[in-house]
Scaffold this active site. Sequence first.
Site, PDB file in Angstrom:
ATOM      1  N   GLY A  51      37.446  28.521  38.264  1.00  0.00           N
ATOM      2  CA  GLY A  51      37.521  29.297  39.487  1.00  0.00           C
ATOM      3  C   GLY A  51      36.486  30.399  39.599  1.00  0.00           C
ATOM      4  O   GLY A  51      36.034  30.960  38.603  1.00  0.00           O
ATOM      5  N   LEU A 232      41.398  33.796  43.745  1.00  0.00           N
ATOM      6  CA  LEU A 232      40.537  32.718  44.240  1.00  0.00           C
ATOM      7  C   LEU A 232      40.184  31.696  43.165  1.00  0.00           C
ATOM      8  O   LEU A 232      39.235  30.950  43.309  1.00  0.00           O
ATOM      9  CB  LEU A 232      39.246  33.317  44.804  1.00  0.00           C
ATOM     10  CG  LEU A 232      39.433  34.415  45.850  1.00  0.00           C
ATOM     11  CD1 LEU A 232      38.088  35.011  46.228  1.00  0.00           C
ATOM     12  CD2 LEU A 232      40.129  33.883  47.085  1.00  0.00           C
ATOM     13  N   ASP A 233      40.985  31.677  42.074  1.00  0.00           N
ATOM     14  CA  ASP A 233      40.612  30.864  40.923  1.00  0.00           C
ATOM     15  C   ASP A 233      41.052  29.403  41.032  1.00  0.00           C
ATOM     16  O   ASP A 233      41.794  28.889  40.208  1.00  0.00           O
ATOM     17  CB  ASP A 233      41.120  31.494  39.628  1.00  0.00           C
ATOM     18  CG  ASP A 233      42.556  31.991  39.746  1.00  0.00           C
ATOM     19  OD1 ASP A 233      43.106  31.917  40.849  1.00  0.00           O
ATOM     20  OD2 ASP A 233      43.109  32.462  38.745  1.00  0.00           O
ATOM     21  N   THR A 234      40.583  28.729  42.053  1.00  0.00           N
ATOM     22  CA  THR A 234      40.696  27.280  42.180  1.00  0.00           C
ATOM     23  C   THR A 234      39.981  26.631  40.994  1.00  0.00           C
ATOM     24  O   THR A 234      39.002  27.167  40.506  1.00  0.00           O
ATOM     25  CB  THR A 234      40.029  26.828  43.494  1.00  0.00           C
ATOM     26  OG1 THR A 234      40.715  27.434  44.579  1.00  0.00           O
ATOM     27  CG2 THR A 234      40.072  25.318  43.646  1.00  0.00           C
ATOM     28  N   VAL A 235      40.447  25.474  40.529  1.00  0.00           N
ATOM     29  CA  VAL A 235      39.785  24.795  39.423  1.00  0.00           C
ATOM     30  C   VAL A 235      39.143  23.494  39.900  1.00  0.00           C
ATOM     31  O   VAL A 235      39.536  22.937  40.930  1.00  0.00           O
ATOM     32  CB  VAL A 235      40.769  24.490  38.265  1.00  0.00           C
ATOM     33  CG1 VAL A 235      41.396  25.778  37.764  1.00  0.00           C
ATOM     34  CG2 VAL A 235      41.854  23.499  38.696  1.00  0.00           C
TER      35      VAL A 235
END
Length: 392
Positions: A51, A232-235
């Site tokens: 992310g 906002l730490d989408t992977v």
Amino acid sequence: MIGLSSYVGVMESEINFAEEQQPLSPQANSWTNKQDQKPKVFGGFVLVHAGAGYHSESKAKEYKHVCKRACQRAVEQLKAGVLAVEAVAAALVELEDSPFTNAGMGSNLNLSGEIECDASIMDGKSLHYGAVGAISGIKNPVLVANRLLSEAQKGKLSAGRIPPCFLVGRGAHDWALSHGIPSWPSEKMATKFSLSAYRRNKRKMELAEKMEPGQTKRRRQSSENENGSGCLDTVGAVVVDLEGNVAAAVSSGGLAMKHSGRVGQAAHYGCGCWAENGCNLNTYSTAVSTSGCGEHLIRTMLARECSSAMQTEDAHRALLETMQNKFISSPFLASEDRVLGGVIVLRCCRCVETQPSQNIQGILVEFLWSHTTESMCVGYMSAQDSKARTVG
């Protein structure tokens, strides 16, 4: 900030190496990965991210460890001979299973105190795509997205019906169950970290609602400064396999305290991920995965924009210009105070290395990443490496 590195692997038992790069501008940094000058077989390559946002120093080790595990999981699949699309799904499962990432288990809670996840996957060979949005009660949303992709590849349903590629909410959950993907208890999806963040954010919202309009604005700005872009730490991950096929995937729990039913970029076509094998019109195969504020990434279709930009000779400069012109300075985001996003990019092409005795066909792999946020944790590994490397 942008990181740049390139890796060359040869399909037959020949030498592979990494090329040193120098920063092209004050905003650009480069990392290099020196390979052993020994004969090896190119078996594929994986690049993952945990992310683009704010990653606290106290959890830095956990983010790096999960990126390494995700790389190792994908490489195990590549060594077993599976295609890129299955390897990238395996990497995402590892990232979703970590309680420290905002994907799958441990995702951000919405306004109602529930977890709703988004995920998508794209196969560069077939150009098929599968996605789920606002899905609850499923431990690994990427597996549902991948199953949608594979089912669509089988062709039309009974009576000539077109198979779905994107399902949301209860319909996505029910479809998953009917295709053998088990449900997961909601109480097990939340972790002590996500529950603590939810209670903290709820108190802040309640306090803000009690304030006068002017105070509310100041409090909102203060809250943004305190929180940074930690939600906002989408992977995501991108992979190239032994045959040169590429694939990309992305998974997210979405913004903290989002409205129920909100679907972010992780599920949207051309916004969360993109993968496309090279063809007559495109010299390079490309795979992209994004992270950041979903609304910003949706309005700019950043994944597809970055993929298109990679057909120029200078990938580094192309990515810098795309992030600046198509994202940071995009007219579609002109009203935004801060534009938050990050991207990992992989591009590859077949090349011929001339040696005294023979012509050797190989695959040149370049990988890059860029972000406008405070940090972005990235991991990468080739099938020849004994361990994964991380940056960020």
